[in-house]
Every structure is written in C-alpha cells, then in structure tokens.
Scaffold this active site. Structure first.
Site, PDB file in Angstrom:
ATOM      1  N   GLU A 125      52.500  75.750  15.873  1.00 14.79           N
ATOM      2  CA  GLU A 125      52.786  74.554  15.082  1.00 14.79           C
ATOM      3  C   GLU A 125      54.081  73.881  15.537  1.00 14.79           C
ATOM      4  O   GLU A 125      54.167  72.651  15.579  1.00 14.79           O
ATOM      5  CB  GLU A 125      52.870  74.911  13.594  1.00 14.79           C
ATOM      6  CG  GLU A 125      51.575  75.442  13.000  1.00 14.79           C
ATOM      7  CD  GLU A 125      50.405  74.489  13.166  1.00 14.79           C
ATOM      8  OE1 GLU A 125      50.613  73.256  13.124  1.00 14.79           O
ATOM      9  OE2 GLU A 125      49.278  74.976  13.361  1.00 14.79           O
ATOM     10  N   ASP A 193      49.066  75.804  22.531  1.00  6.04           N
ATOM     11  CA  ASP A 193      48.898  77.224  22.877  1.00  6.04           C
ATOM     12  C   ASP A 193      49.862  77.622  23.996  1.00  6.04           C
ATOM     13  O   ASP A 193      50.538  78.638  23.919  1.00  6.04           O
ATOM     14  CB  ASP A 193      47.468  77.502  23.348  1.00  6.04           C
ATOM     15  CG  ASP A 193      46.452  77.480  22.226  1.00  6.04           C
ATOM     16  OD1 ASP A 193      46.862  77.564  21.052  1.00  6.04           O
ATOM     17  OD2 ASP A 193      45.249  77.369  22.528  1.00  6.04           O
TER      18      ASP A 193
END
Length: 473
Positions: A125, A193
């Site tokens: 995040e 990611d």
C-alpha cells in the site's frame, strides 16, 4: 493561539473552492501534484474519522504507525509524511488514499500469521502512494474542483468494500465516467508488488511472507465460494502475480525474522475489543489453559483487558501480576499497568506511576491520554494543561488532545479557551459549522485581546470557506 493547525486551514479550501480562496491550481487534465494529493487525502480523512468503523484506539494506531513508519523509511520516498490507521471491520482489506494515508482492517491484521505478512501488505500500500498511482488513475479526466477529487477518493474507498454502495458517491463526485478505474490497473499492482517487496527486504522483514500471504488468501477464497476478501477484489492476485513475486523472492537470501511482541499484543487487543466480554475471557482462558496455543504473554494481556471489560477487576489484578513477571518492559503493558494501579493505589501513587512511565515512553499516546485523565480526575487542571500543551506542540493535529484541554479549561471556568479548543476539535473532525459555532461562543466568552484577535481571524477564514461552500451547492 495554536499555530499548528495551519495544515487544516489550508486543507479546507478543498471543500469550498471559489473566488476569494487560495487557488490551488487547475485540476482539469493536469498531473496532480504531491501537495494536492496530500490535501485530497486530508479532506478524505475527515469523512473517515467521522465514520463509526474508524478504530480510534491509540495503542493500535501507535503500533501501525511504528510499523508503517519503518517501511516508509525504506521506501522510494522516505521523507514523505504517512498516517496509518485501523478500520474496525472483519473484512480482509487494506487500502491507500492519496497523500500517504493507509488504512488496514482488523480482519486482515488477525488473518496475518506473522508480522512480516502484515508488513508485506502495508509495504504494498505504501508503494501505491509513493508511485502516485491515484494521480495516474485520474490523469486526463476533467474535474471542476478539488472537492470533486476529495469526494472521489472517499467513493473509491467505499467501492473497495462495497462497489454497489459507492455508485451514488461516484456520481456525486462527477466521476461516473471512470467507474471502471476504481481498481488499480494490473501494471499498478505489479509495480506496487515490486517496490513493496524491495521495501520489505530493506526493512528487515521476511520477503517470503508476501507471496505466502497472497497465496493463502487466494486458497481461502476457493474454499468459500462467493466470499472473496475485499483485498482480493480490489487487488486481484493472479497465479502469474504470485509466481512473479516468488521468482523475485528466490533471489533474496532467506533469514528468519521473529515477530515483535507488539504485533502479538495488538492481535490480542483486537480480539479483546471485538468479542463480547465473556466470550473474550473464555477465549483467552482456553489459549492459556491445557490446550495452550499462541503467545502466552499476549494472551494474558488480552485476558486482563477482557476481565476489565467483564467487570472482574480482582481477577484482572491477579492476572496482571503474572503478566508483569513474564513480560519484558513494554509501553503497551505499562499503560495497562496504569489502569490496574488505579484500582488499588491512592491518587498520589497513581500520578507518580504515570509521571515515571511517561519519562520512559514520552511518545506513547495511550499513556499520555491516561495520564491526562488521571490529572483531571485529581483536579490537577494546571498540570494537565501543561502536559497537553507540550503534546500539542509535538502534534497539533490530534483531536483527543483538544478534547482533554477543553475539559481542563471548563473545570477552571475559562470558557473562552474551552470553546476555542472545542473549535479545533470540531475542525479536525471536518465539522465546519460546529467550528464556527464554537469560535462564536469563544468570542462572546472572554475579553483577552490576544485570544480575541486570533479567534476573529479564524472566524473570518472559516466563514469565508462556509460561504464559498454554500455558493457551490
């Protein structure tokens, strides 16, 4: 009087962009700057903090900000300001708002089997924020004001939990044409990611936690049809993504990373808060009984909390005495010790306890709030104000501090200062009308020239904002 609220003053024009107010720039078909991203996030947080799902728990908040801060320090933008917070919801979800606001549901915290798994989600995040994915998502679209973008940010948040329920909010934000963009693109997810994994490694966590956690969530959804976690709906985890992360992880040397005690304590705290008191006591009794499982220190901490909620103070004291012998020095446990000592000691010993512990843990918010409460109960209002003023100088955007200050001023009969503090409390909850009302009461309640000058200046600013907001309706 409190100059630390300037950030709030500069955020408010988002809800009332009009003539006579600061021009924050043309937001139509332009890249959103980091400064405007932050203001959009601040405005969105007003609405989130007012929600009944916002978990206003200083222990959990401090933990998430400590963990998140460790990740941010090792991100691509280590100097950025972030705020991490919890949502009291069993749904497995986490989300990022523009400008560095990261929320995580209690359901996801409880699902994480170790701290590295939770850190892997927060790192992902954080990367959405540092890579400015929100700004990219709305790039090229036309909006008539920053207010529309702030409303859109909250609509996106709502859509991540319930896509159907968010439709009205999206239309209200004049953004119905980009409903298909509510979720980040596959490219955004893979980028988050990649950067998230690098942040996880630099922060000293177990990088294998990221693919392991995603894969476990994915398998869990296959067992319960139609019960896909919100996190997987908004961050679709494909076999290809998991394989890509696993390939990257294989290039990184493995090292075992133990959980912090705070991670285990917060999991127990959530259980103690969410379960009915009797059920929580039974849960922790079982965890500590013949069929022991989990961390005994964390479970005994949860048991003491549950016993206090279940009106069993005598047993809570007994269990805390055992906990104190077993546990290392820890701010969260020492704060709980303050609650226990209030049950059995005279006021002087209680105040001495908090004074000592605050020297050991000067930035632990739960300890600060409890100490202020004890001083107010003991009618030491001047001491309470000194403590609270010192904290406001450190963090001027903490509404709890202003609430406590208002109570101290009220007890002293200082109505002007009381209403002034309540005005700050209201504005930090996004209540413009309440802020103006309290400032008007403060103006009528006293004749201190310096304070009146400050109050009148603030009243003028907020009335202009309110007028501009009404004009936009």
């Amino acid at each position: 009087m409190k100059t630390s609220l300037l950030s709030v003053l500069f955020t408010l024009p988002l809800i009332a962009y009009a003539d006579g107010l600061p021009d924050l720039g043309d937001v139509s078909q332009e890249i959103i700057s980091p400064q405007i991203e932050r203001q959009i996030g601040e405005q969105s947080m007003f609405q989130i903090r007012a929600s009944n799902t916002y978990l206003d728990d200083p222990e959990i908040s401090d933990y998430l900000n400590h963990l998140g801060g460790r990740l941010v320090a090792n991100s691509t933008e280590p100097g950025d300001s972030f705020e991490f917070f919890a949502i009291n919801d069993d749904a497995i979800n986490a989300f990022a708002l523009p400008g560095g606001f990261v929320g995580v549901n209690t359901g996801l915290i409880l699902l994480a089997q170790d701290e590295s798994e939770l850190a892997s989600v927060l790192g992902h995040e954080v990367s959405h924020v540092t890579q400015h994915h929100y700004a990219r998502m709305v790039y090229g679209q036309r909006y008539d004001s920053l207010a529309a973008l702030a409303t859109l940010a909250v609509a996106i948040l709502a859509a991540r939990n319930s896509p159907d329920a968010a439709t009205a909010g999206i239309v209200g934000a004049q953004a119905g044409t980009i409903q298909h963009q509510l979720n980040f693109t596959r490219q955004n997810e893979r980028e988050a990611d990649r950067f998230g994994l690098a942040t996880l490694e630099k922060s000293g966590f177990d990088t294998r936690a990221m693919p392991a956690f995603f894969e476990r969530m994915q398998k869990a959804t296959q067992l319960v049809e139609g019960n896909t976690p919100s996190y997987l709906r908004t961050h679709p985890v494909t076999h290809e993504r998991i394989a890509e992360v696993e390939n990257r992880v294989e290039q990184i040397p493995y090292h075992l990373v133990p959980d912090s005690l705070d991670f285990q304590l917060m999991r127990s705290r959530i259980i103690a808060i969410q379960k009915p008191p009797q059920e929580a006591v039974a849960f922790f009794d079982e965890a500590l009984g013949a069929k022991r499982f989990g961390n005994p220190i964390a479970h005994r901490y949860g048991l003491v909390l549950a016993l206090l909620r279940n009106n069993q103070p005598q047993r809570a004291e007994q269990e805390f005495a055992i906990l104190q012998k077993q546990a290392p020095v820890n701010a969260t446990i020492e704060t709980l010790g303050g609650r226990i000592i209030q049950l059995e000691k005279p006021d002087k010993d209680v105040i001495a306890y908090y004074s000592t512990e605050l020297k050991n843990f000067p930035e632990h918010h739960a300890l600060i709030y409890d100490y202020a409460e004890v001083l107010l109960q003991d009618q030491r209002y001047t001491e309470a104000l000194k403590l609270l003023d010192d904290q406001v100088n450190r963090d001027g955007n903490d509404p709890k501090l202003y609430d406590l200050e208002a109570r101290a001023y009220a007890a002293l009969g200082r109505r002007q200062e009381e209403h002034h503090m309540l005005a700050y409390l209201h504005i930090l909850h996004g209540d413009l009308a309440g802020t103006i009302e309290q400032l008007e009461l403060a103006k009528q309640a006293g004749n201190d020239y310096y304070q009146l000058s400050t109050i009148e200046t603030e009243l003028k600013q907020y009335r202009e904002i309110a007028a501009a907001y009404n004009k936009k309706k």
